[in-house]
Scaffold this motif. Structure first.
Motif, PDB file in Angstrom:
ATOM      1  N   GLU A  49       0.808  -1.428  -0.257  1.00  0.00           N
ATOM      2  CA  GLU A  49      -0.356  -0.119  -0.240  1.00  0.00           C
ATOM      3  C   GLU A  49       0.781   1.130  -0.092  1.00  0.00           C
ATOM      4  O   GLU A  49       0.341   2.588   0.064  1.00  0.00           O
ATOM      5  CB  GLU A  49      -0.997   0.100   1.520  1.00  0.00           C
ATOM      6  N   SER A  50       2.040   1.153   0.274  1.00  0.00           N
ATOM      7  CA  SER A  50       3.663   2.598  -0.125  1.00  0.00           C
ATOM      8  C   SER A  50       3.465   3.000  -0.865  1.00  0.00           C
ATOM      9  O   SER A  50       3.144   2.522  -1.963  1.00  0.00           O
ATOM     10  CB  SER A  50       4.337   1.368   0.566  1.00  0.00           C
ATOM     11  N   PRO A  51       2.757   3.856  -0.924  1.00  0.00           N
ATOM     12  CA  PRO A  51       2.956   4.546  -2.372  1.00  0.00           C
ATOM     13  C   PRO A  51       4.247   5.552  -3.003  1.00  0.00           C
ATOM     14  O   PRO A  51       4.293   5.058  -3.840  1.00  0.00           O
ATOM     15  CB  PRO A  51       2.624   6.880  -1.512  1.00  0.00           C
ATOM     16  N   LYS A  54       4.207   1.758  -4.820  1.00  0.00           N
ATOM     17  CA  LYS A  54       3.242   1.453  -5.581  1.00  0.00           C
ATOM     18  C   LYS A  54       4.081   2.681  -7.666  1.00  0.00           C
ATOM     19  O   LYS A  54       3.937   2.103  -8.051  1.00  0.00           O
ATOM     20  CB  LYS A  54       2.235   2.323  -5.809  1.00  0.00           C
ATOM     21  N   ALA A  55       5.051   3.795  -7.219  1.00  0.00           N
ATOM     22  CA  ALA A  55       5.358   4.450  -8.095  1.00  0.00           C
ATOM     23  C   ALA A  55       6.860   3.723  -8.583  1.00  0.00           C
ATOM     24  O   ALA A  55       7.110   3.443  -9.508  1.00  0.00           O
ATOM     25  CB  ALA A  55       5.967   5.800  -6.851  1.00  0.00           C
ATOM     26  N   LEU A  62       3.781  -1.831 -13.576  1.00  0.00           N
ATOM     27  CA  LEU A  62       2.877  -2.536 -13.156  1.00  0.00           C
ATOM     28  C   LEU A  62       2.786  -1.555 -12.272  1.00  0.00           C
ATOM     29  O   LEU A  62       3.124  -0.857 -11.301  1.00  0.00           O
ATOM     30  CB  LEU A  62       3.679  -3.651 -12.310  1.00  0.00           C
ATOM     31  N   GLU A  63       0.660  -1.808 -12.008  1.00  0.00           N
ATOM     32  CA  GLU A  63      -0.180  -1.339 -10.860  1.00  0.00           C
ATOM     33  C   GLU A  63      -0.479  -2.614 -10.086  1.00  0.00           C
ATOM     34  O   GLU A  63      -1.265  -3.956 -10.432  1.00  0.00           O
ATOM     35  CB  GLU A  63      -1.284  -0.666 -11.443  1.00  0.00           C
ATOM     36  N   VAL A  64      -0.331  -2.763  -8.830  1.00  0.00           N
ATOM     37  CA  VAL A  64      -0.361  -4.120  -8.273  1.00  0.00           C
ATOM     38  C   VAL A  64      -1.934  -3.713  -7.340  1.00  0.00           C
ATOM     39  O   VAL A  64      -1.743  -2.997  -6.425  1.00  0.00           O
ATOM     40  CB  VAL A  64       1.172  -4.891  -7.063  1.00  0.00           C
ATOM     41  N   HIS A  65      -2.584  -4.573  -6.976  1.00  0.00           N
ATOM     42  CA  HIS A  65      -3.968  -4.596  -6.116  1.00  0.00           C
ATOM     43  C   HIS A  65      -3.452  -6.027  -5.286  1.00  0.00           C
ATOM     44  O   HIS A  65      -3.535  -7.296  -5.941  1.00  0.00           O
ATOM     45  CB  HIS A  65      -4.857  -5.123  -7.508  1.00  0.00           C
TER      46      HIS A  65
END
Length: 365
Positions: A49-51, A54-55, A62-65
């Motif tokens: 969940e860390s920005p 994610k960046a 990649l965008e991880v859910h």
């Protein structure tokens, strides 16, 4: 003409307070993000969940859910949830079951790991040391004496039987370590397995006879806790809030992350069981996108640095965590677990581990 139009838009924005976003065309440098969906152990929730994480993943396209869940319930969820690219439990045993259910043949990657520890308060650690239940070496690293602890469990020993200063009257009742539910959480299952190893004369439990021999103490160690939490972050939050039992079994990463990020840990002490196990965070990739994520978590230097920032020891560069926490006076982290005389042991087979957790909960397997 185009230049004049941009000038008009800029003037309107300045005069009327209107903001315009000029969105570039999709050129060769624009990177389309690919969504990667999976399950992760709850202890990795804050990492994904860390920005910053994610960046960094977005830089790699990649965008991880990541849906957090207990590692021991992950196999069932992975089997019933369509479209998953990966599963990322906190240890190898549930990972092997997921791999088998998914029919995956690739060797799973272990991007990072974390030793299992006992977390307590400074004054409690000193009381344990004064009563020969813990030790502290010259570098300040604490160890928790597992054989003595198991002996206390067998004897049903209470805090009042130890030499406890009068001002610590809150230390009352039986001596026990709080763990998570072994049927849903990896750390809870590994706690049960660790106890079984000590009870089995420092040998890995490998048959039903040994499971039965360890059953009474495993069941006692579990039932005396009352209701158990399903994920490792819950008892740790209780500990931080100053409620509950003063001895909590969990991951080194939970405390190390706070220190690495410059947050206060109060009077927290990390004690390494003198016989312990590493929690090998094992990722099972089901698709090419899942395999790309796994490879990045293992090989990308920026992600390794972030893994250390969240308290984990990157497999390829374990000193990354040491660099972030080595100057703290309290808690003190082991720079070298072997030098701290912390022994690692092997986890029993998945079948035996399931029987041990069932024995701890009072059932049959």
């Amino acid at each position: 003409m185009g230049r004049r139009a941009l000038g008009v838009l800029a003037a309107l924005a300045l005069l009327g307070g209107v903001t315009y976003a000029l969105i570039p065309d999709d050129g060769p440098e624009a990177k389309k993000l690919v969504t990667v969906t999976g399950l992760v152990g709850s202890e990795k929730r804050s990492f994904f969940e860390s920005p910053e994480v994610k960046a960094e993943l977005a830089k790699q396209g990649l965008e991880v859910h990541a849906d957090p869940t207990g590692s021991w319930t992950m196999s069932e969820q992975a089997r019933s949830t369509p479209g998953l690219d990966f599963a990322f439990p906190a240890s190898t045993a549930p990972a092997r079951e997921i791999q088998r259910n998914w029919g995956q043949q690739d060797s799973p990657l272990v991007p990072f790991y974390s030793p299992l520890v006992v977390v307590t308060h400074a004054e409690v650690a000193q009381i344990l040391r004064d009563n020969n239940r813990a030790a502290q070496d010259a570098s300040g690293v604490w160890t928790f004496k597992m054989d003595q602890y198991v002996a206390d469990l067998k004897a049903g020993r209470r805090w009042q039987e130890l030499n406890v200063p009068a001002e610590h009257s809150e230390l009352a009742g039986p001596i026990f370590v709080t763990s998570t539910d072994p049927e849903s959480s990896s750390s809870g299952a590994l706690y049960v397995a660790l106890l079984s190893y000590i009870l089995n004369n420092h040998q890995v439990v490998s048959d039903d006879a040994a499971v039965e021999a360890t059953r009474p103490v495993l069941h006692q160690a579990t039932t005396m806790q009352g209701g158990q939490k399903s994920s490792s972050d819950e008892p740790f939050r209780d500990f931080q809030a100053g409620v509950g039992n003063p001895l909590v079994f969990g991951y080194e990463s939970q405390v190390a992350a706070l220190v690495a990020q410059g947050q206060s840990t109060g009077d927290t002490v990390v004690m390494y069981p003198d016989t312990t196990i590493y929690s090998d965070h094992t990722i099972i990739a089901r698709t090419d996108n899942g395999r790309k994520l796994a490879a990045l978590l293992q090989d990308d230097e920026a992600l390794r640095t972030l893994e250390a920032k969240f308290g984990f020891r990157p497999q390829a560069r374990p000193d990354a965590l040491n660099d972030l926490v080595k100057n703290t006076r309290q808690p003190v982290f082991a720079q070298n677990l072997a030098a701290a005389k912390v022994k690692q042991w092997q986890v029993p087979s998945l079948d035996i581990l399931q029987k041990l957790t069932a024995a701890a909960k009072g059932g049959q397997k």
